[in-house]
Design a protein around this motif. Structure first.
Motif, PDB file in Angstrom:
ATOM      1  N   ALA A   1       0.835  -1.206   0.000  1.00 30.67           N
ATOM      2  CA  ALA A   1       0.000   0.000   0.000  1.00 30.67           C
ATOM      3  C   ALA A   1       0.869   1.256   0.000  1.00 30.67           C
ATOM      4  O   ALA A   1       0.600   2.209  -0.745  1.00 30.67           O
ATOM      5  N   ARG A   2       1.915   1.264   0.808  1.00 33.30           N
ATOM      6  CA  ARG A   2       2.816   2.419   0.835  1.00 33.30           C
ATOM      7  C   ARG A   2       3.528   2.582  -0.501  1.00 33.30           C
ATOM      8  O   ARG A   2       3.745   3.694  -0.964  1.00 33.30           O
ATOM      9  N   HIS A   3       3.917   1.470  -1.087  1.00 34.88           N
ATOM     10  CA  HIS A   3       4.596   1.518  -2.382  1.00 34.88           C
ATOM     11  C   HIS A   3       3.664   2.110  -3.445  1.00 34.88           C
ATOM     12  O   HIS A   3       4.060   2.981  -4.219  1.00 34.88           O
ATOM     13  N   ARG A   4       2.415   1.666  -3.464  1.00 33.13           N
ATOM     14  CA  ARG A   4       1.423   2.217  -4.413  1.00 33.13           C
ATOM     15  C   ARG A   4       1.209   3.708  -4.172  1.00 33.13           C
ATOM     16  O   ARG A   4       1.139   4.500  -5.114  1.00 33.13           O
ATOM     17  N   ASP A   5       1.126   4.109  -2.905  1.00 30.73           N
ATOM     18  CA  ASP A   5       0.934   5.526  -2.569  1.00 30.73           C
ATOM     19  C   ASP A   5       2.116   6.374  -3.030  1.00 30.73           C
ATOM     20  O   ASP A   5       1.930   7.492  -3.527  1.00 30.73           O
ATOM     21  N   ARG A   6       3.340   5.842  -2.854  1.00 34.63           N
ATOM     22  CA  ARG A   6       4.531   6.554  -3.309  1.00 34.63           C
ATOM     23  C   ARG A   6       4.507   6.739  -4.827  1.00 34.63           C
ATOM     24  O   ARG A   6       4.851   7.793  -5.340  1.00 34.63           O
ATOM     25  N   LEU A   7       4.112   5.696  -5.532  1.00 34.71           N
ATOM     26  CA  LEU A   7       4.052   5.782  -6.988  1.00 34.71           C
ATOM     27  C   LEU A   7       2.975   6.759  -7.445  1.00 34.71           C
ATOM     28  O   LEU A   7       3.159   7.497  -8.416  1.00 34.71           O
ATOM     29  N   ALA A   8       1.840   6.770  -6.760  1.00 33.65           N
ATOM     30  CA  ALA A   8       0.729   7.636  -7.156  1.00 33.65           C
ATOM     31  C   ALA A   8       0.973   9.100  -6.794  1.00 33.65           C
ATOM     32  O   ALA A   8       0.340   9.999  -7.357  1.00 33.65           O
ATOM     33  N   ALA A   9       1.898   9.359  -5.882  1.00 33.40           N
ATOM     34  CA  ALA A   9       2.110  10.717  -5.383  1.00 33.40           C
ATOM     35  C   ALA A   9       2.895  11.600  -6.342  1.00 33.40           C
ATOM     36  O   ALA A   9       2.943  12.812  -6.158  1.00 33.40           O
ATOM     37  N   ARG A  10       3.505  11.037  -7.365  1.00 38.32           N
ATOM     38  CA  ARG A  10       4.321  11.861  -8.264  1.00 38.32           C
ATOM     39  C   ARG A  10       3.744  11.829  -9.682  1.00 38.32           C
ATOM     40  O   ARG A  10       3.008  10.917 -10.050  1.00 38.32           O
ATOM     41  N   ALA A  11       4.126  12.832 -10.457  1.00 34.53           N
ATOM     42  CA  ALA A  11       3.694  12.875 -11.856  1.00 34.53           C
ATOM     43  C   ALA A  11       4.358  11.731 -12.607  1.00 34.53           C
ATOM     44  O   ALA A  11       5.530  11.428 -12.394  1.00 34.53           O
ATOM     45  N   ARG A  12       3.592  11.093 -13.491  1.00 33.70           N
ATOM     46  CA  ARG A  12       4.095   9.899 -14.156  1.00 33.70           C
ATOM     47  C   ARG A  12       4.007  10.029 -15.667  1.00 33.70           C
ATOM     48  O   ARG A  12       3.083  10.633 -16.193  1.00 33.70           O
ATOM     49  N   SER A  13       4.984   9.430 -16.355  1.00 30.31           N
ATOM     50  CA  SER A  13       4.942   9.346 -17.817  1.00 30.31           C
ATOM     51  C   SER A  13       4.140   8.125 -18.248  1.00 30.31           C
ATOM     52  O   SER A  13       3.512   8.124 -19.305  1.00 30.31           O
ATOM     53  N   ARG A  14       4.213   7.079 -17.419  1.00 29.19           N
ATOM     54  CA  ARG A  14       3.488   5.840 -17.709  1.00 29.19           C
ATOM     55  C   ARG A  14       2.555   5.549 -16.549  1.00 29.19           C
ATOM     56  O   ARG A  14       2.717   6.065 -15.454  1.00 29.19           O
ATOM     57  N   ARG A  15       1.621   4.668 -16.788  1.00 27.48           N
ATOM     58  CA  ARG A  15       0.677   4.330 -15.716  1.00 27.48           C
ATOM     59  C   ARG A  15       1.378   3.482 -14.647  1.00 27.48           C
ATOM     60  O   ARG A  15       2.403   2.858 -14.908  1.00 27.48           O
ATOM     61  N   ILE A  16       0.820   3.466 -13.454  1.00 28.81           N
ATOM     62  CA  ILE A  16       1.362   2.669 -12.356  1.00 28.81           C
ATOM     63  C   ILE A  16       1.305   1.199 -12.744  1.00 28.81           C
ATOM     64  O   ILE A  16       0.283   0.726 -13.251  1.00 28.81           O
ATOM     65  N   GLY A  17       2.389   0.497 -12.536  1.00 21.58           N
ATOM     66  CA  GLY A  17       2.459  -0.919 -12.879  1.00 21.58           C
ATOM     67  C   GLY A  17       3.234  -1.171 -14.157  1.00 21.58           C
ATOM     68  O   GLY A  17       3.643  -2.295 -14.428  1.00 21.58           O
ATOM     69  N   ALA A  18       3.425  -0.119 -14.967  1.00 24.94           N
ATOM     70  CA  ALA A  18       4.226  -0.275 -16.178  1.00 24.94           C
ATOM     71  C   ALA A  18       5.705  -0.242 -15.785  1.00 24.94           C
ATOM     72  O   ALA A  18       6.071   0.276 -14.747  1.00 24.94           O
ATOM     73  N   GLY A  19       6.523  -0.806 -16.597  1.00 24.23           N
ATOM     74  CA  GLY A  19       7.960  -0.778 -16.331  1.00 24.23           C
ATOM     75  C   GLY A  19       8.435  -2.029 -15.628  1.00 24.23           C
ATOM     76  O   GLY A  19       7.713  -3.028 -15.516  1.00 24.23           O
ATOM     77  N   ALA A  20       9.663  -1.978 -15.153  1.00 20.21           N
ATOM     78  CA  ALA A  20      10.297  -3.138 -14.535  1.00 20.21           C
ATOM     79  C   ALA A  20       9.590  -3.543 -13.243  1.00 20.21           C
ATOM     80  O   ALA A  20       9.101  -2.703 -12.495  1.00 20.21           O
ATOM     81  N   LYS A  21       9.545  -4.819 -12.996  1.00 18.05           N
ATOM     82  CA  LYS A  21       8.937  -5.364 -11.780  1.00 18.05           C
ATOM     83  C   LYS A  21      10.033  -5.636 -10.750  1.00 18.05           C
ATOM     84  O   LYS A  21      11.180  -5.879 -11.094  1.00 18.05           O
ATOM     85  N   HIS A  22       9.641  -5.637  -9.495  1.00 18.90           N
ATOM     86  CA  HIS A  22      10.590  -5.942  -8.430  1.00 18.90           C
ATOM     87  C   HIS A  22      11.049  -7.393  -8.547  1.00 18.90           C
ATOM     88  O   HIS A  22      10.232  -8.299  -8.601  1.00 18.90           O
TER      89      HIS A  22
END
Length: 146
Positions: free
Chosen positions: A22-43
């Motif tokens: 949940a914190r990780h998702r919140d961190r990702l959502a808190a900044r302006a993004r070029s791609r949607r959340i979940g795109a890009g490299a996975k952990h």
């Protein structure tokens, strides 16, 4: 290596992983993004690995470089993992006090006299310092007595 049983670690993973996600998702959502959340490299270093690395670091006081070599990842991955997992452990009651700086042996003895069950993290911290011959270098280098 952690001092905890498999069952205790599994319990910590089950309890803390949803909060970390949940914190990780919140961190990702808190900044302006070029791609949607979940795109890009996975952990590739998942939450269970991050938790284990943090527990090993805290139990043995190893540097992030050593823990990184054990887990086969870069030091920055361990540094980020410890920074993300320690607050979760702290909220659960497993707290390591930060901010106490003991600069002399006398300070250490006095502190331990008041806190007999204290656990101190005396791990070496890598410091970037100016190259030889540049201004300010002498602040980072011990004096040579001869």
């Amino acid at each position: 290596m952690t001092g905890l049983s498999r069952e205790a670690i599994a319990g910590l993973v089950a309890e803390l992983a949803p909060r970390w996600q949940a914190r990780h998702r919140d961190r990702l959502a808190a900044r302006a993004r070029s791609r949607r959340i979940g795109a890009g490299a996975k952990h590739r270093f998942g939450f269970a690995d991050r938790l284990l690395a943090t527990l090993v670091h805290l139990r043995h006081g190893l540097t992030h470089d050593v823990v990184a070599a054990w887990f086969g990842v870069h030091r920055s991955t361990i540094t980020r993992s410890v920074a993300e997992v320690r607050p979760l452990l702290s909220e659960r009651g497993c707290q390591v006090n930060d901010g106490v700086r003991l600069r002399t042996i006398a300070d250490v003895v006095a502190y331990l006299g008041h806190h007999p069950r204290a656990l101190m993290d005396a791990t070496e911290v890598r410091v970037r310092r100016p190259v030889e011959g540049r201004a300010g270098r002498d602040r980072f280098v011990s004096e040579n007595p001869d």
